[in-house]
Design a protein around this motif. Structure first.
Motif, short mmCIF file in Angstrom:
data_model
loop_
_atom_site.label_atom_id
_atom_site.label_comp_id
_atom_site.label_asym_id
_atom_site.label_seq_id
_atom_site.Cartn_x
_atom_site.Cartn_y
_atom_site.Cartn_z
N GLN A 1 0.85 -1.18 0.00
CA GLN A 1 0.00 0.00 0.00
C GLN A 1 0.89 1.23 0.00
O GLN A 1 1.92 1.26 0.68
N GLY A 2 0.53 2.21 -0.78
CA GLY A 2 1.33 3.41 -0.89
C GLY A 2 2.34 3.36 -2.02
O GLY A 2 3.00 4.37 -2.31
N GLN A 3 2.48 2.22 -2.68
CA GLN A 3 3.42 2.09 -3.79
C GLN A 3 2.72 2.09 -5.15
O GLN A 3 3.24 1.59 -6.14
N GLU A 4 1.57 2.74 -5.22
CA GLU A 4 0.83 2.84 -6.48
C GLU A 4 1.68 3.53 -7.55
O GLU A 4 1.75 3.06 -8.69
N ALA A 5 2.32 4.64 -7.18
CA ALA A 5 3.15 5.37 -8.14
C ALA A 5 4.35 4.54 -8.57
O ALA A 5 4.77 4.59 -9.73
N VAL A 6 4.90 3.75 -7.66
CA VAL A 6 6.01 2.85 -7.99
C VAL A 6 5.55 1.85 -9.04
O VAL A 6 6.25 1.59 -10.03
N CYS A 7 4.37 1.28 -8.85
CA CYS A 7 3.81 0.32 -9.80
C CYS A 7 3.68 0.95 -11.18
O CYS A 7 4.09 0.37 -12.18
N GLY B 1 14.82 7.44 -9.41
CA GLY B 1 14.38 7.88 -8.10
C GLY B 1 13.83 6.79 -7.19
O GLY B 1 13.47 7.08 -6.06
N LEU B 2 13.77 5.56 -7.66
CA LEU B 2 13.25 4.47 -6.83
C LEU B 2 14.34 3.93 -5.91
O LEU B 2 15.48 3.74 -6.33
N ALA B 3 13.96 3.62 -4.68
CA ALA B 3 14.87 2.99 -3.73
C ALA B 3 14.84 1.48 -3.96
O ALA B 3 13.78 0.86 -3.86
N THR B 4 15.99 0.93 -4.31
CA THR B 4 16.09 -0.50 -4.58
C THR B 4 17.37 -1.04 -3.96
O THR B 4 18.26 -0.29 -3.57
N SER B 5 17.45 -2.35 -3.89
CA SER B 5 18.70 -3.01 -3.54
C SER B 5 18.91 -4.13 -4.55
O SER B 5 17.96 -4.62 -5.16
N THR B 6 20.17 -4.50 -4.74
CA THR B 6 20.51 -5.54 -5.70
C THR B 6 21.30 -6.63 -5.00
O THR B 6 22.26 -6.35 -4.31
N SER B 7 20.87 -7.88 -5.19
CA SER B 7 21.58 -9.00 -4.58
C SER B 7 22.88 -9.28 -5.34
O SER B 7 23.08 -8.77 -6.44
N ASP B 8 23.73 -10.07 -4.74
CA ASP B 8 24.99 -10.46 -5.40
C ASP B 8 24.74 -11.15 -6.73
O ASP B 8 25.56 -11.06 -7.63
N ALA B 9 23.59 -11.83 -6.87
CA ALA B 9 23.27 -12.54 -8.11
C ALA B 9 22.53 -11.67 -9.12
O ALA B 9 22.14 -12.15 -10.18
N GLY B 10 22.31 -10.39 -8.79
CA GLY B 10 21.70 -9.47 -9.74
C GLY B 10 20.20 -9.29 -9.64
O GLY B 10 19.61 -8.59 -10.47
N ALA B 11 19.55 -9.88 -8.64
CA ALA B 11 18.12 -9.66 -8.44
C ALA B 11 17.92 -8.25 -7.88
O ALA B 11 18.61 -7.86 -6.93
N VAL B 12 17.03 -7.50 -8.49
CA VAL B 12 16.72 -6.15 -8.01
C VAL B 12 15.45 -6.22 -7.19
O VAL B 12 14.43 -6.75 -7.63
N ILE C 1 12.63 -4.07 -4.68
CA ILE C 1 12.06 -2.75 -4.46
C ILE C 1 11.91 -2.52 -2.96
O ILE C 1 11.19 -3.26 -2.28
N ASP C 2 12.58 -1.49 -2.46
CA ASP C 2 12.50 -1.16 -1.03
C ASP C 2 11.07 -0.81 -0.65
O ASP C 2 10.34 -0.18 -1.42
N GLY C 3 10.65 -1.24 0.55
CA GLY C 3 9.32 -0.93 1.05
C GLY C 3 8.25 -1.90 0.62
O GLY C 3 7.10 -1.77 1.03
N ALA C 4 8.60 -2.88 -0.22
CA ALA C 4 7.62 -3.87 -0.67
C ALA C 4 7.13 -4.70 0.52
O ALA C 4 7.83 -4.85 1.52
N ALA D 1 4.14 -3.67 6.43
CA ALA D 1 3.46 -3.23 5.20
C ALA D 1 2.30 -4.16 4.87
O ALA D 1 2.35 -5.36 5.12
N GLU D 2 1.27 -3.57 4.30
CA GLU D 2 0.14 -4.32 3.76
C GLU D 2 0.30 -4.36 2.24
O GLU D 2 0.83 -3.42 1.65
N PRO D 3 -0.16 -5.42 1.59
CA PRO D 3 0.02 -5.51 0.14
C PRO D 3 -0.88 -4.52 -0.62
O PRO D 3 -1.98 -4.18 -0.17
N LEU D 4 -0.39 -4.08 -1.77
CA LEU D 4 -1.19 -3.31 -2.70
C LEU D 4 -2.09 -4.29 -3.44
O LEU D 4 -1.63 -5.35 -3.88
#
Length: 163
Positions: free
Chosen positions: A80-86, A99-110, A112-115, A148-151
């Protein structure tokens, strides 16, 4: 209740929109750039041993052929609250990650912060299904955001769960 025959894509899309679902962002580093696609066709609990999830992707997607080559995919169940991110991640015209806050794993998976939930997955199989493909993924790691609650996507719009 209204009953009608299926008379094309518009009527079936309207019917399918009556089923509420979460919204998942599938993303990974491809080369040196992040790529993403968004789907509301995500399903958990396909299997517990091994842990499998799945989603459906349109055959016309130009992003999936890039993502399917990644060693690992980040699956972020948006909150919830990530409508604009979607909307940004599903845009065809603007930078999906600007402008999105993300993290990337060592294997390259991106991820999305706050999910509400993030999974790191590997593609297991891809099966043709009409104008889509069904993609099965094996879950390699999981992180739950208990704050967090899901969108929710329902009726061609975003919704929230009621308490």
């Amino acid at each position: 209740m209204t009953q009608a025959t299926v008379d094309g894509a518009a009527s079936i899309k309207q019917a399918f929109a009556q089923f509420p679902s979460g919204v998942a962002a599938f993303s990974a580093m491809v080369g040196f750039a992040p790529e993403a696609l968004v789907a509301s066709s995500f399903t958990v609990g396909v299997s517990l041993e091994p842990p499998l999830v799945m989603f459906a992707v349109q055959n016309s997607s130009t992003t999936w052929p890039k993502l399917r080559r990644a060693p690992r995919l980040g699956v972020s169940i948006l909150a919830q609250g990530q409508e604009a991110v979607c909307l940004q991640l599903s845009s065809r015209t603007k930078d999906r990650f600007e402008g999105l806050a993300t993290s990337t794993s060592d294997a390259g998976a991106v991820l999305i912060d706050g999910a509400a939930l993030v999974l790191e997955c590997e593609v297991v199989s891809e099966t043709p299904a009409g104008d889509h493909a069904i993609v099965v993924l094996e879950v390699k790691s999981v992180e739950i955001n208990h704050d967090a609650e899901p969108l929710i996507y329902h009726g061609a719009g975003f919704r929230q769960l009621a308490a």
